[in-house]
Design an enzyme around this catalytic site. Sequence first.
Site, mmCIF file in Angstrom:
data_model
loop_
_atom_site.group_PDB
_atom_site.id
_atom_site.type_symbol
_atom_site.label_atom_id
_atom_site.label_comp_id
_atom_site.label_asym_id
_atom_site.label_seq_id
_atom_site.Cartn_x
_atom_site.Cartn_y
_atom_site.Cartn_z
ATOM 1 N N ASP A 130 0.875 -1.166 0.000
ATOM 2 C CA ASP A 130 0.000 0.000 0.000
ATOM 3 C C ASP A 130 0.930 1.239 0.000
ATOM 4 O O ASP A 130 2.135 1.113 0.277
ATOM 5 C CB ASP A 130 -0.866 -0.077 1.268
ATOM 6 C CG ASP A 130 -1.576 1.220 1.578
ATOM 7 O OD1 ASP A 130 -2.223 1.763 0.668
ATOM 8 O OD2 ASP A 130 -1.486 1.691 2.728
ATOM 9 N N ASP A 132 0.015 5.158 1.085
ATOM 10 C CA ASP A 132 -0.133 6.096 2.214
ATOM 11 C C ASP A 132 -0.114 5.351 3.553
ATOM 12 O O ASP A 132 -0.873 4.403 3.754
ATOM 13 C CB ASP A 132 -1.459 6.853 2.099
ATOM 14 C CG ASP A 132 -1.458 7.828 0.943
ATOM 15 O OD1 ASP A 132 -1.126 8.996 1.160
ATOM 16 O OD2 ASP A 132 -1.779 7.409 -0.189
ATOM 17 N N ASP A 323 -1.906 -0.398 5.760
ATOM 18 C CA ASP A 323 -2.298 0.164 7.067
ATOM 19 C C ASP A 323 -3.789 0.458 7.163
ATOM 20 O O ASP A 323 -4.265 0.926 8.189
ATOM 21 C CB ASP A 323 -1.551 1.480 7.314
ATOM 22 C CG ASP A 323 -2.070 2.605 6.430
ATOM 23 O OD1 ASP A 323 -2.317 2.348 5.239
ATOM 24 O OD2 ASP A 323 -2.254 3.722 6.936
HETATM 25 MG MG LIG Z 1 -2.789 3.297 3.419
#
Ligand SMILES: [Mg+2]
Length: 398
Positions: A130, A132, A323
């Site tokens: 991923d 960000d 996240d």
């Molecule tokens: Mg993310």
Amino acid sequence: MVSLIEQIDKMTSQNVLVSDATKSEINMAIAVAVSNSALFTTAAQKPPVGPGGFITISRKKLLQNLEISGAARLNTWVDSMKASSPTHIKSTPSLCQDQSSWILHHPSALEMFEQITKASKGKQIVMFLDYDGTLSPIVEDPDRAFMSDAMRATVRKLARYFPTAIVSGRCRDKVYSFVRLAELYYAGSHGMDIKGPSKGSKYKNGAHQAVLFQPASEFVPMIDEVYKALLEKTKSTPGAKVEHNKFCVSVHFRCVDEKRWSELALQVRSVLKDYPKLRLTQGRKVLEIRPTIKWDKGKALEFLLESLGFANCTDVFPVYIGDDRTDEDAFKVLRERGQGFGILVSKIPKDTNASYSLQEPSEVMDFLQRLVRWKRLSLRRQFRVRRRFEEMATSLAN
Ligand SMILES: [Mg+2]
């Protein structure tokens, strides 16, 4: 067995995008959305306040609250916004207890490094990252979520040893402008915009060399329209930022005063009620509006594995690091396939399908660097052993 790519061909050629069941759910949601009676919180509807003073809601509940459903209410939107975007985390003994029991179930991928590499023995590791909050820190201005040069160098080395894909909710061009590595696969807009490496990757496979897959392309005009409507509607809320991600739209509320979150939720909802083919999900301080097609980061992961030629392979070992709640779809796919594992990047306990955890992007970088070093050493070892055999064979022949 019908492959995922065949299923996709079928899905896109038939244009069957929203099931009847989903449609009726959407209609219910609109009915609720236009009812003002649902605007006020009652004690019974309040989610439990978790340790540390922030609200905890299970992931399943969050989904029920945020996916378009009959029970969608503004107050649950706002509660969910708070739950997935805690603004104050205090250190309390109960939080520490929670943390330690969570860590037992989702140990640090750094501490479990040897077990992880042992489990991957004889298999091809494929990396999914991923962006960000995983490769870059979460910052106030989403346009400035830059990754460090050290992280970029790490990912570049990683891609030399393993097929590597970036999977993000952002528009593919945007995430590429941050990462700037042509040798990677990119899946933007939550996997709805997939493209293979434009150069320099040895991990390309036959017909899908220039993989380009956009299952939601017919939604582009609608997304354009919603983007403009949201821009107009939310301009009175200071700090709100609407981002056009080509196949989906993000409304960032990182810079919006918490007191105004309900106002923002109301604005977003008032736009969405006119678009039953779009749904709302939520990430960290961001509301995501996307088509109701059954496509997510988990499907993107499966598509990419298939494109790389690992469709029915038992010797593949996918590792997904993310996240966000939207990364859970990919963690779940890995659990169900019984292949590889997910790593959740989080400092706080979260309901997750990931097997391991890392606290922040700096730990992600440590993990990736260790993976590169380990692979390099094991290749050297293999090379030395091969050379020794060749030398022995030559001396025996003489
Ligand atoms: Mg993310």
